[in-house]
Write a protein that holds these residues in place. Structure first.
Motif: not given
Length: 143
Positions: A4-13
């Protein structure tokens, strides 16, 4: 397992919905009227119509205002407190006391964290005591 988290961002599916939605004008007007009613501090329907005619509601028309429970509660009259029925004929007949504390920072003089006050109802004389510990209240009262 998806991250769910990529680097320091949360990715919305998710997915995008394409199409159009229509709202009947009466529902939309009712919603806008209620929204403006709340935004303007529960203003009357007549007042909002006046603002709408002057173009101050963003071009929205004002419809019939539905029942507003908050307006009813706001118009209720509160019953006043009755006058106290205690009579004092002399000093120390009726004493008010208040304990404040604990303070986050102790006092510089004696390290007190509490403040205790006694007020004589007859003369309105005030005694103030600074206490280190809350347990000292009763001992101070007896003195």
């Amino acid at each position: 397992m998806k991250r769910l988290k990529v680097d320091s961002l949360y990715k919305l599916h998710g997915s995008t919905v394409i199409g159009s939605v229509t709202i009947s004008s009466s529902v939309s007007d009712s919603y806008d009227t209620k929204l403006w009613h709340m935004r303007l501090g529960h203003m009357s329907e007549k007042g909002m119509n006046n603002l709408s005619k002057r173009g101050l509601l963003g071009g929205n028309s004002v419809g019939k205002l539905d029942f507003c429970e908050h307006c009813i509660y706001g118009k209720q009259k509160r019953v006043n407190f009755s006058t106290g029925i205690h009579g004092t004929n002399g000093t120390f007949d009726y004493i008010h006391s208040y304990l404040w504390g604990p303070s986050g920072v102790p006092s510089k003089g004696g390290g007190a964290r509490y403040m205790l006050t006694f007020i004589d109802d007859f003369f309105m004389k005030v005694w103030v005591y600074f206490l280190k510990y809350k347990i000292n209240v009763f001992v101070t009262f007896k003195q």
